[in-house]
Write a protein that holds these residues in place. Structure first.
Motif, PDB file in Angstrom:
ATOM      1  N   ALA B  25     -27.325 -79.516  16.751  1.00  0.00           N
ATOM      2  CA  ALA B  25     -26.145 -80.020  16.363  1.00  0.00           C
ATOM      3  C   ALA B  25     -24.958 -80.116  17.274  1.00  0.00           C
ATOM      4  O   ALA B  25     -24.362 -80.775  17.476  1.00  0.00           O
ATOM      5  CB  ALA B  25     -25.630 -79.268  15.066  1.00  0.00           C
ATOM      6  N   ASP B  80     -19.077 -86.688   9.272  1.00  0.00           N
ATOM      7  CA  ASP B  80     -18.822 -85.083   9.013  1.00  0.00           C
ATOM      8  C   ASP B  80     -17.329 -84.641   9.354  1.00  0.00           C
ATOM      9  O   ASP B  80     -16.774 -83.875   8.805  1.00  0.00           O
ATOM     10  CB  ASP B  80     -19.651 -84.501  10.169  1.00  0.00           C
ATOM     11  CG  ASP B  80     -21.293 -84.437   9.481  1.00  0.00           C
ATOM     12  OD1 ASP B  80     -22.085 -83.641  10.226  1.00  0.00           O
ATOM     13  OD2 ASP B  80     -21.522 -85.126   8.530  1.00  0.00           O
ATOM     14  N   ALA B 116     -18.665 -73.707   7.475  1.00  0.00           N
ATOM     15  CA  ALA B 116     -19.772 -74.119   8.420  1.00  0.00           C
ATOM     16  C   ALA B 116     -20.851 -73.070   8.261  1.00  0.00           C
ATOM     17  O   ALA B 116     -22.061 -73.594   8.700  1.00  0.00           O
ATOM     18  CB  ALA B 116     -19.234 -74.524   9.699  1.00  0.00           C
ATOM     19  N   TYR B 128     -22.936 -79.001  10.549  1.00  0.00           N
ATOM     20  CA  TYR B 128     -22.088 -80.274  10.610  1.00  0.00           C
ATOM     21  C   TYR B 128     -22.234 -80.749  12.128  1.00  0.00           C
ATOM     22  O   TYR B 128     -22.389 -80.145  13.116  1.00  0.00           O
ATOM     23  CB  TYR B 128     -20.400 -79.738  10.513  1.00  0.00           C
ATOM     24  CG  TYR B 128     -20.053 -79.682   8.977  1.00  0.00           C
ATOM     25  CD1 TYR B 128     -19.924 -78.303   8.398  1.00  0.00           C
ATOM     26  CD2 TYR B 128     -19.910 -80.653   8.046  1.00  0.00           C
ATOM     27  CE1 TYR B 128     -19.634 -78.284   7.030  1.00  0.00           C
ATOM     28  CE2 TYR B 128     -19.685 -80.692   6.681  1.00  0.00           C
ATOM     29  CZ  TYR B 128     -19.593 -79.319   6.322  1.00  0.00           C
ATOM     30  OH  TYR B 128     -19.200 -79.077   5.141  1.00  0.00           O
ATOM     31  N   GLY B 129     -22.381 -81.914  12.119  1.00  0.00           N
ATOM     32  CA  GLY B 129     -22.656 -82.501  13.856  1.00  0.00           C
ATOM     33  C   GLY B 129     -21.212 -82.788  14.535  1.00  0.00           C
ATOM     34  O   GLY B 129     -21.259 -83.879  15.045  1.00  0.00           O
ATOM     35  N   PRO B 150     -20.400 -76.773  15.852  1.00  0.00           N
ATOM     36  CA  PRO B 150     -21.081 -76.746  14.649  1.00  0.00           C
ATOM     37  C   PRO B 150     -21.828 -75.283  14.152  1.00  0.00           C
ATOM     38  O   PRO B 150     -22.226 -75.187  13.372  1.00  0.00           O
ATOM     39  CB  PRO B 150     -22.215 -77.909  15.198  1.00  0.00           C
ATOM     40  CG  PRO B 150     -21.629 -78.597  16.026  1.00  0.00           C
ATOM     41  CD  PRO B 150     -20.574 -77.862  16.633  1.00  0.00           C
TER      42      PRO B 150
END
Lengths: 254, 273
Positions: B25, B80, B116, B128-129, B150
């Motif tokens: 990520a 995202d 996150a 989350y990228g 991330p």
């Protein structure tokens, strides 16, 4: 294919089945919650007297928990020091006050745990309480209370109140319950004559109001708490203090 | 060697004690174009290099308004980023509505981190990228710049650059760090533009269309700068060839520079692992 009509499948997915009661979607016959709507307060506290002076605020309230007309619990403190910047006084149902007090105290603990330099401010607590009170009244399940929030924010003294309907306002003189009828005119008159009250003068005024309220409010008690927040001295809650009773005039009154 | 065995989901450790999905990520952030953030004692500036998918489409937004006192630059998966910025905006609005207080940036970033972290410890989802540079102004804490990763880590920064080819930007920021604290508003933006330009290959230039700048300070509500002002500021950048001469001049001979170069090499090694 089917042994009896009792075990027949529904005509369509989630649809009526032969032999079974069909609940139309979206209609519920049983009540969803069994909470009571509206209330009557049980153990109650009477007026709060609060005054803003030049460098701080004073909040006072007696220590009686009345059970209807019975003066039942004579040691019910209802002035709370929230943090160094905020004091809170409450009248109305004592159980509801205790519940809200617990929630506020937990909020302060959570804030201490975060330990990031940000402290709850008087206007923030006042705003948050207003939202809670209004929300509850909108569900017909109010906190049957009248809160008075006092403190210092950005160098300026602040004094505000919220009631069980979520009505909120801020002012220099705030009294709840019978105090609104008896103490407010007294305080307004005194402040008009002397707009720049010192801490000592403000305190004397409030003590006088507590005395008058003891004479006139049938649900009051001569023991009270008084809390001050001052720019220089922080937040202090004092009590119990005894009312200076003077019954010399009693024989003159019918 | 064993990476492929232990990287199918976010909740599996590798024998080396790594979560490969989380590290993948972080790679996604490097796919996004460069975003730069820097702060002085009074202002925070966020800059983004906007890419466009092809000549017909507009350039992708890189810098977003979160609240009157908070802005955010993104690098990575834009979708995202939208979810996270929606979350941040709601939190800020809630703080204003329920507490009549602008959200402290520290607390906002901590909430983001908590949100996150869940994605790095649940089966079936993914981290989350997107990397964020969150800049804002607090009455108590002053100007603040946070980098959000991330991996759910967040860092309080003086200046930072993330995204594709951001190493050169970071080098520029490190070299000029001492100048930022007392820089005036426009000076600070120009430093940021220089840092942003360093992420571009030689034949590309910053233009009004591919550059976005956001400023926030005690007196200035968080706002994206208009095209005219950007054009004016871009014209004040040193020309590319002149900058290269200056860099060569600095590189000749001083010990300090070679230490910095070594440090850069160490940093880039860590990132490529």
């Amino acid at each position: 294919m089917f042994n009896s009509v009792m075990n027949a499948p529904p005509f369509w997915h989630n649809g009526p089945a032969p032999g079974a009661f069909y609940n139309f979607p979206g209609a519920s016959t049983t009540p969803q919650d069994f909470r009571q709507h509206s209330q009557a307060p049980v153990t109650t506290a009477t007026s709060i007297v609060a005054l803003q002076y030049k460098t701080g605020v004073v909040i006072a309230g007696d220590m009686l928990g009345s059970y209807g007309s019975l003066a039942r619990y004579r040691n019910c403190p209802r002035i709370l020091k929230v943090n160094d910047n905020i004091i809170l006084g409450a009248g109305g149902d004592y159980a509801d006050f205790q519940y809200v007090k617990d929630i506020i105290e937990q909020k302060i603990i959570d804030e201490d745990c975060l330990d990031d330099g940000f402290k709850l401010k008087p206007k923030s607590l006042y705003c948050w309480l207003t939202r809670i009170m209004y929300n509850r009244r909108s569900k017909f399940d109010p906190f049957w209370n009248n809160f008075v929030v006092g403190g210092i924010q950005d160098g300026e003294p602040f004094l505000g109140t919220v009631d069980k309907l979520g009505t909120a306002y801020a002012d220099k003189i705030i009294c709840t319950g019978y105090g609104a009828y008896i103490a407010v005119p007294l305080l307004r008159d005194a402040v008009e004559k002397n707009p720049n009250l010192t801490k000592v003068e403000a305190r004397q005024l409030v003590e006088k109001c507590m005395e008058v309220l003891y004479y006139r409010d049938a649900r009051s008690f001569p023991k009270y708490q008084i809390a001050t927040i001052d720019e220089t001295e922080g937040a202090v809650v004092e009590g119990p203090i005894d009312v200076n009773q003077n019954w010399n005039l009693a024989h003159m009154i019918q | 060697m064993f990476r492929n065995q232990y990287d199918s989901d976010a909740i599996t450790w590798s024998p080396q004690g790594r979560l490969h999905q989380v590290e993948y990520a972080m790679e996604a952030v490097k796919q996004g174009s460069c975003a730069v953030g820097l702060k002085s004692s009074t202002h925070v500036v966020l800059l983004g290099l906007k890419r466009s998918a092809h000549e017909l489409s507009t350039h992708q937004k890189k810098v977003l308004y979160i609240d009157d006192h908070i802005g955010c630059a993104i690098a990575g998966l834009t979708s995202d980023a939208r979810m996270l910025s929606k979350f941040m905006r709601t939190e800020c609005l809630h703080s204003k509505f329920a507490f009549e207080t602008p959200m402290p940036i520290q607390r906002l970033v901590a909430k983001l981190g908590d949100k996150a972290q869940v994605t790095t410890q649940q089966y079936g989802g993914r981290p989350y990228g997107v990397g964020l540079l969150i800049g804002g102004f607090d009455k108590i804490a002053g100007p603040k710049l946070y980098q959000f990763c991330p991996s759910a880590n967040f860092f309080d920064c003086q200046a930072m650059a993330i995204g594709s080819r951001s190493q050169s930007s970071r080098t520029y920021l490190e070299r000029n760090l001492s100048k930022f604290l007392n820089a005036k508003r426009d000076e600070l933006i120009i430093y940021g533009l220089h840092a942003l330009r360093d992420s571009l290959p030689n034949n590309y230039e910053l233009t009004v269309h591919n550059t976005s700048v956001l400023v926030v300070s005690a007196n200035e509500v968080c706002k994206l700068i208009e095209e005219e002002e950007i054009a004016k500021l871009l014209s004040q950048l040193e020309s590319r060839s002149k900058r290269e001469e200056t860099i060569e001049g600095e590189e000749v001979g001083t010990k300090k520079d070679s230490e910095q170069e070594q440090h850069e090499r160490d940093l880039s090694m860590q990132l490529d692992e």
